[in-house]
Design a protein around this motif. Structure first.
Motif, PDB file in Angstrom:
ATOM      1  N   TRP A 378       0.794  -1.274  -0.120  1.00 23.72           N
ATOM      2  CA  TRP A 378      -0.077  -0.009  -0.117  1.00 23.72           C
ATOM      3  C   TRP A 378       0.785   1.397  -0.056  1.00 23.72           C
ATOM      4  CZ3 TRP A 378      -3.969   2.658  -1.020  1.00 23.72           C
ATOM      5  CH2 TRP A 378      -4.392   3.685  -0.201  1.00 23.72           C
ATOM      6  N   GLU A 379       1.821   1.201   0.773  1.00 17.82           N
ATOM      7  CA  GLU A 379       2.942   2.292   0.956  1.00 17.82           C
ATOM      8  C   GLU A 379       3.356   2.434  -0.725  1.00 17.82           C
ATOM      9  OE1 GLU A 379       7.350   3.377   1.762  1.00 17.82           O
ATOM     10  OE2 GLU A 379       6.370   1.354   2.266  1.00 17.82           O
ATOM     11  N   GLY A 380       4.129   1.540  -1.235  1.00 16.34           N
ATOM     12  CA  GLY A 380       4.470   1.638  -2.583  1.00 16.34           C
ATOM     13  C   GLY A 380       3.272   2.258  -3.601  1.00 16.34           C
ATOM     14  N   LEU A 381       2.186   1.667  -3.440  1.00 13.16           N
ATOM     15  CA  LEU A 381       1.066   2.212  -4.250  1.00 13.16           C
ATOM     16  C   LEU A 381       0.816   3.792  -4.341  1.00 13.16           C
ATOM     17  CD1 LEU A 381      -1.484  -0.471  -3.884  1.00 13.16           C
ATOM     18  CD2 LEU A 381      -0.117  -0.188  -5.904  1.00 13.16           C
ATOM     19  N   LEU A 382       0.878   4.204  -3.109  1.00 12.98           N
ATOM     20  CA  LEU A 382       0.969   5.723  -2.943  1.00 12.98           C
ATOM     21  C   LEU A 382       2.054   6.473  -3.310  1.00 12.98           C
ATOM     22  CD1 LEU A 382      -0.779   5.908   0.819  1.00 12.98           C
ATOM     23  CD2 LEU A 382      -1.858   6.315  -1.234  1.00 12.98           C
ATOM     24  N   GLY A 383       3.202   5.934  -3.171  1.00 18.02           N
ATOM     25  CA  GLY A 383       4.379   6.676  -3.644  1.00 18.02           C
ATOM     26  C   GLY A 383       4.366   6.772  -4.938  1.00 18.02           C
ATOM     27  N   GLY A 384       4.130   5.697  -5.786  1.00 18.80           N
ATOM     28  CA  GLY A 384       4.234   5.403  -7.150  1.00 18.80           C
ATOM     29  C   GLY A 384       3.204   6.494  -7.626  1.00 18.80           C
ATOM     30  N   ALA A 385       2.279   6.642  -7.161  1.00 21.94           N
ATOM     31  CA  ALA A 385       0.905   7.287  -7.662  1.00 21.94           C
ATOM     32  C   ALA A 385       1.174   8.845  -7.576  1.00 21.94           C
ATOM     33  CB  ALA A 385      -0.522   6.934  -6.895  1.00 21.94           C
ATOM     34  N   ALA A 386       1.826   9.175  -6.465  1.00 18.91           N
ATOM     35  CA  ALA A 386       2.087  10.674  -6.343  1.00 18.91           C
ATOM     36  C   ALA A 386       2.993  11.026  -7.471  1.00 18.91           C
ATOM     37  CB  ALA A 386       2.765  10.742  -5.009  1.00 18.91           C
ATOM     38  N   TYR A 387       3.951  10.301  -7.734  1.00 23.66           N
ATOM     39  CA  TYR A 387       5.063  10.640  -8.758  1.00 23.66           C
ATOM     40  C   TYR A 387       4.390  10.743  -9.895  1.00 23.66           C
ATOM     41  CZ  TYR A 387       9.381   9.979 -11.510  1.00 23.66           C
ATOM     42  OH  TYR A 387      10.632  10.394 -12.501  1.00 23.66           O
ATOM     43  N   VAL A 388       4.007   9.689 -10.732  1.00 20.90           N
ATOM     44  CA  VAL A 388       3.381   9.476 -12.046  1.00 20.90           C
ATOM     45  C   VAL A 388       2.263  10.553 -12.333  1.00 20.90           C
ATOM     46  CG1 VAL A 388       1.666   7.664 -11.801  1.00 20.90           C
ATOM     47  CG2 VAL A 388       2.791   7.985 -14.012  1.00 20.90           C
ATOM     48  N   ASN A 389       1.395  10.791 -11.195  1.00 19.38           N
ATOM     49  CA  ASN A 389       0.182  11.863 -11.426  1.00 19.38           C
ATOM     50  C   ASN A 389       0.747  13.267 -11.321  1.00 19.38           C
ATOM     51  OD1 ASN A 389      -2.486  10.487 -11.529  1.00 19.38           O
ATOM     52  ND2 ASN A 389      -1.420   9.175 -10.228  1.00 19.38           N
ATOM     53  N   THR A 390       1.886  13.466 -10.542  1.00 25.56           N
ATOM     54  CA  THR A 390       2.435  14.566 -10.674  1.00 25.56           C
ATOM     55  C   THR A 390       2.827  15.056 -11.994  1.00 25.56           C
ATOM     56  OG1 THR A 390       2.981  14.573  -8.256  1.00 25.56           O
ATOM     57  CG2 THR A 390       4.094  16.262  -9.690  1.00 25.56           C
ATOM     58  N   PHE A 391       3.718  14.263 -12.577  1.00 23.29           N
ATOM     59  CA  PHE A 391       4.382  14.472 -13.982  1.00 23.29           C
ATOM     60  C   PHE A 391       3.367  14.339 -14.997  1.00 23.29           C
ATOM     61  CE2 PHE A 391       8.168  13.491 -11.451  1.00 23.29           C
ATOM     62  CZ  PHE A 391       8.651  14.908 -11.477  1.00 23.29           C
ATOM     63  N   TYR A 392       2.304  13.692 -14.979  1.00 23.95           N
ATOM     64  CA  TYR A 392       1.118  13.393 -16.054  1.00 23.95           C
ATOM     65  C   TYR A 392       0.467  14.671 -16.073  1.00 23.95           C
ATOM     66  CZ  TYR A 392      -2.385  11.480 -18.788  1.00 23.95           C
ATOM     67  OH  TYR A 392      -3.235  11.408 -20.000  1.00 23.95           O
ATOM     68  N   LYS A 393       0.132  15.317 -14.790  1.00 25.30           N
ATOM     69  CA  LYS A 393      -0.472  16.441 -14.457  1.00 25.30           C
ATOM     70  C   LYS A 393       0.044  17.406 -15.357  1.00 25.30           C
ATOM     71  CE  LYS A 393      -2.587  17.736 -10.778  1.00 25.30           C
ATOM     72  NZ  LYS A 393      -3.955  18.143 -11.217  1.00 25.30           N
TER      73      LYS A 393
END
Length: 434
Positions: A378-393
């Motif tokens: 779960w911790e990894g899912l949150l970290g990866g989501a923050a990274y990719v969604n930041t740069f995608y946005k």
């Protein structure tokens, strides 16, 4: 006969016109080929760029236990601090985290203001050389100090590579950002799993690291042979036509969009002005997510130790890293399916995780390592989501003429967060292990 011939010719001309209309309405086949070729290249660039960085973090527990042996390297000592419930190493793995991030952070904080004047071939060559050097130095090291030098080389390669390749995505379709992010997630799984797996089946640490020299070689192939060479003329101050700076395939029809102002044409004052609106919207939540998750990974993972199970302490640490990286890979590869706009919410949940893991360290309450595995996923899912969604946005919301510079600057946020986490992990380790 003449009338029939004329009718046939008219029908053929109409048929040709219909075929031309159909061809014009469809995306050019060459454009499709280039698009998939570039997406594949960016995925492998992300994979290879972060691979060494991940391996060094996975090996942190072993590096800090190594002792000098003639003809061998990275050899764990057999002794632990058995008088302490945490089975501590003398030095926190946060020290390796700092060695693995501070050089990258230095590169990211200084390079965006001048690096666009350097040709991409030179930057990528430096990434390859530093990456290969990191594996060689750590593989043949006999001391912690020399190993830390190798870790620093991996950090420089990763930081310079992230800055270079994120900026490079601005010349291609925005799907290159998600491909890059997915590749970096793959690096997490591949790096952590390959190191843990090779040691688990009996391959020595030295040979495992030497095997991984295939990674910088693969990065070279991906950049110079697979990726379409839009970067070849993307040099600041170039006398090339402005069209050479235009991002490739920015529209669905596969045709290059109009020329844009290049990042290097911005003054230093303009660049500082561009940074201000990035801070609260993108950089701050990304920074906080990384502070929380890397404090967990390098400050608390080594202190969570289940005795009398099928895994030793070092093996538990390695597999914690593997599970975390699996979560990162899943979420970094999911942006084409699910987009998360509430970046601050991801930071909140990650700090909730800090509280839970810290409680487990101070007052162990979890009955099984499998529950820890689930929490780490779960911790990894949150970290990866923050990274990719930041740069995608950012790839959707930042003006095209400022995108290359903005992506590079925002990449400082995760590195700053990791550095702060490493600095916090060391005193926490010293207090709990004293």
């Amino acid at each position: 006969m003449v009338e029939e011939f004329n009718m046939d010719r008219q029908e053929n001309e109409e048929s040709d016109q219909n075929q031309e209309t159909d061809l014009d309405s469809a995306p050019p086949e060459s454009a499709k080929t280039f698009a998939w070729r570039n997406i594949l290249a960016f995925w492998f660039l992300g994979l290879c760029n972060n691979f060494g960085y991940v391996v060094m973090l996975s090996a942190a527990h072993d590096i800090l236990k190594q002792e000098s042996h003639q003809g061998n390297s990275t050899v764990p000592q057999s002794g632990f601090n058995l008088s302490n419930q945490y089975d501590c190493n003398p030095i926190s793995t946060g020290a390796i985290l700092l060695a693995d991030i501070l050089p990258a952070l230095t590169v990211k904080m200084t390079a965006p203001y001048f690096i666009q004047s350097i040709h991409y071939s030179i930057k990528v060559a430096a990434v390859v050389l530093f990456g290969a050097a990191s594996f060689l130095i750590v593989a043949f090291s006999h001391t912690v100090e020399v190993s830390v030098l190798g870790v620093a080389c991996a950090s420089i390669a990763s930081g310079l590579g992230e800055l270079t390749f994120l900026g490079l995505t601005s010349f291609y379709h925005r799907s290159s950002v998600s491909a890059w992010s997915s590749g970096t997630g793959g690096a997490g799984v591949g790096g952590a799993l390959s190191y843990a797996g090779l040691l688990q089946i009996g391959v020595s640490a030295r040979n495992s690291l030497l095997i991984m020299l295939i990674v910088p070689f693969t990065l070279s192939i991906s950049f110079w042979l697979v990726l379409e060479k839009r970067w070849a003329k993307a040099v600041a101050g170039s006398s090339s036509p402005e069209a050479d700076r235009a991002p490739l395939l920015a529209e669905a029809d596969g045709r290059p969009p109009p020329a844009r102002q290049s990042g290097p044409n911005l003054s230093l004052t303009q660049k500082f002005q561009l940074v201000k609106p990035l801070v609260c919207k993108y950089m701050a939540p990304l920074f906080l997510v990384y502070v929380a998750e890397y404090f967990i990974n390098q400050g608390l993972f080594e202190l969570i130790f289940f005795r009398n199970i099928w895994l030793s302490h070092s093996e538990q640490y390695r597999w914690f890293q593997v599970i975390y990286q699996i979560g990162v890979f899943i979420s970094r590869s999911s942006v084409s399916i699910v987009q998360i706009h509430a970046l601050w919410l991801l930071a909140f949940f990650q700090f909730v995780n800090v509280g839970l893991f810290l409680l487990e360290v101070l007052h162990p309450f979890l009955p099984s390592i499998w529950i820890v595995f689930a929490m780490i996923l779960w911790e990894g899912l949150l970290g990866g989501a923050a990274y990719v969604n930041t740069f995608y946005k950012m790839s959707k919301e930042i003006a095209e003429e400022h995108r290359e510079f903005s992506l590079g600057v925002t990449s400082q946020a995760d590195s700053c967060g990791i550095a702060v986490a490493g600095a916090l992990a060391i005193p926490v380790h010293n207090v709990l292990c004293s």
